[in-house]
Design a protein around this motif. Sequence first.
Motif, short mmCIF file in Angstrom:
data_model
loop_
_atom_site.label_atom_id
_atom_site.label_comp_id
_atom_site.label_asym_id
_atom_site.label_seq_id
_atom_site.Cartn_x
_atom_site.Cartn_y
_atom_site.Cartn_z
N VAL A 78 0.72 -1.28 0.04
CA VAL A 78 -0.16 0.12 -0.07
C VAL A 78 0.91 1.07 0.11
O VAL A 78 0.45 2.20 -0.59
CB VAL A 78 -1.09 -0.09 1.20
CG1 VAL A 78 -2.02 1.22 1.29
CG2 VAL A 78 -1.74 -1.18 1.17
N GLY A 79 1.81 1.08 0.66
CA GLY A 79 3.00 2.36 1.01
C GLY A 79 3.37 2.90 -0.41
O GLY A 79 3.33 4.11 -0.83
N GLU A 80 3.93 2.07 -1.36
CA GLU A 80 4.52 2.39 -2.68
C GLU A 80 3.40 2.84 -3.61
O GLU A 80 3.38 3.58 -4.35
CB GLU A 80 5.27 1.20 -3.15
CG GLU A 80 6.20 1.63 -4.53
CD GLU A 80 7.17 0.47 -4.95
OE1 GLU A 80 7.32 0.92 -6.28
OE2 GLU A 80 7.57 -0.47 -4.28
N SER A 81 2.19 2.12 -3.35
CA SER A 81 1.25 2.42 -4.33
C SER A 81 0.50 4.04 -4.13
O SER A 81 0.44 4.55 -4.87
CB SER A 81 0.04 1.24 -4.18
OG SER A 81 -1.26 1.66 -5.01
N GLU A 82 0.62 4.16 -2.82
CA GLU A 82 0.08 5.44 -2.32
C GLU A 82 0.95 6.44 -2.89
O GLU A 82 0.66 7.60 -3.30
CB GLU A 82 0.09 5.52 -0.71
CG GLU A 82 -0.33 6.88 -0.41
CD GLU A 82 -0.62 6.88 1.22
OE1 GLU A 82 -1.44 7.88 1.59
OE2 GLU A 82 -0.29 6.03 1.74
N ALA A 83 2.31 6.09 -2.75
CA ALA A 83 3.28 7.08 -3.03
C ALA A 83 3.35 7.41 -4.81
O ALA A 83 3.23 8.73 -5.17
CB ALA A 83 4.74 6.68 -2.99
N ILE A 84 3.03 6.48 -5.60
CA ILE A 84 2.69 6.60 -7.00
C ILE A 84 1.22 7.29 -7.33
O ILE A 84 1.34 8.11 -7.96
CB ILE A 84 2.82 5.30 -7.81
CG1 ILE A 84 3.96 4.43 -7.63
CG2 ILE A 84 2.03 5.25 -9.09
CD1 ILE A 84 4.07 3.03 -8.05
N ALA A 85 0.31 6.85 -6.46
CA ALA A 85 -1.12 7.47 -6.86
C ALA A 85 -1.14 8.86 -6.22
O ALA A 85 -1.71 9.82 -7.30
CB ALA A 85 -1.88 6.53 -6.01
N LEU A 86 -0.50 9.38 -5.23
CA LEU A 86 -0.38 10.86 -4.79
C LEU A 86 0.45 11.62 -5.68
O LEU A 86 0.12 12.97 -5.60
CB LEU A 86 0.00 11.06 -3.60
CG LEU A 86 -0.73 10.33 -2.58
CD1 LEU A 86 -0.40 10.20 -1.04
CD2 LEU A 86 -2.16 10.81 -2.63
N GLU A 87 1.12 11.20 -6.72
CA GLU A 87 1.95 12.00 -7.57
C GLU A 87 1.44 11.93 -8.87
O GLU A 87 2.00 12.78 -9.67
CB GLU A 87 3.30 11.24 -7.72
CG GLU A 87 4.29 11.70 -6.40
CD GLU A 87 4.35 13.11 -6.24
OE1 GLU A 87 4.65 13.84 -7.02
OE2 GLU A 87 4.37 13.46 -4.82
N LEU A 88 0.13 11.33 -9.22
CA LEU A 88 -0.38 11.40 -10.56
C LEU A 88 -0.97 12.91 -10.87
O LEU A 88 -1.27 13.39 -9.88
CB LEU A 88 -1.28 10.36 -10.57
CG LEU A 88 -1.27 8.80 -10.67
CD1 LEU A 88 -2.21 8.00 -10.40
CD2 LEU A 88 -0.25 8.54 -12.11
N PRO A 89 -0.80 13.17 -12.01
CA PRO A 89 -1.06 14.73 -12.40
C PRO A 89 -2.41 15.07 -11.76
O PRO A 89 -2.81 15.93 -11.25
CB PRO A 89 -0.90 14.71 -13.69
CG PRO A 89 0.11 13.86 -14.21
CD PRO A 89 -0.03 12.49 -13.08
N LEU A 90 -3.56 14.21 -12.15
CA LEU A 90 -4.78 14.47 -11.92
C LEU A 90 -5.14 14.43 -10.45
O LEU A 90 -5.81 15.35 -9.92
CB LEU A 90 -5.90 13.47 -12.66
CG LEU A 90 -6.01 13.76 -14.13
CD1 LEU A 90 -6.64 12.74 -14.79
CD2 LEU A 90 -6.53 15.14 -14.37
N VAL A 91 -4.38 13.69 -9.74
CA VAL A 91 -4.44 13.58 -8.24
C VAL A 91 -4.01 14.86 -7.55
O VAL A 91 -4.55 15.48 -6.66
CB VAL A 91 -3.91 12.21 -7.51
CG1 VAL A 91 -4.00 12.41 -6.17
CG2 VAL A 91 -4.75 11.13 -8.20
#
Length: 167
Positions: A78-91
């Motif tokens: 979850v940690g690495e997934s969250e790091a990626i997700a929070l850096e997505l441009p739309l997010v």
Amino acid sequence: LDAAVLQQEGIPVPDFSAYVTLARQIECETLFALADVRIYRKWVRSTIPLLQDIVRRFPSFIPAQIRLAEQLLQVGDVGESEAIALELPLVKRGGVWTDVAAGIIAFARKDMDEARSRFTRLIETPACPINAHRWLGSICLGQSEWLEAISHLEVATDLNSRDVYAW
């Protein structure tokens, strides 16, 4: 191609940049299709390194970042997934996609109060990009709130009759 030889002869050096760009795009899309095949075959462990390579080599290809975050969630990272997700441009821009990412991550972290809050906000959003009722139904099922779960899942299947998880 030895450009020096061409220059000595007074021949202009050809510009291959358009071909290189096209070849890189084809390579990226081909590798991404291979990752999808691996996902379809449930080869998650070999899919993650491939997606990580695509993200490293083609950092502006957002679908690979999203797919990598999804696969990391599936294996419990979850940690690495969250790091990626929070850096997505739309997010990063805020708004609806921030609620989508935060809701799914909260669900994965088993923070059902936060997940419920995010998905409740999403069902009230016009043109919601996910089936938030399905997520709320899943939360209610996990908390033995049967009638509320049925209510959300009925709406979820009305919104998307092909949503396997809602059914």
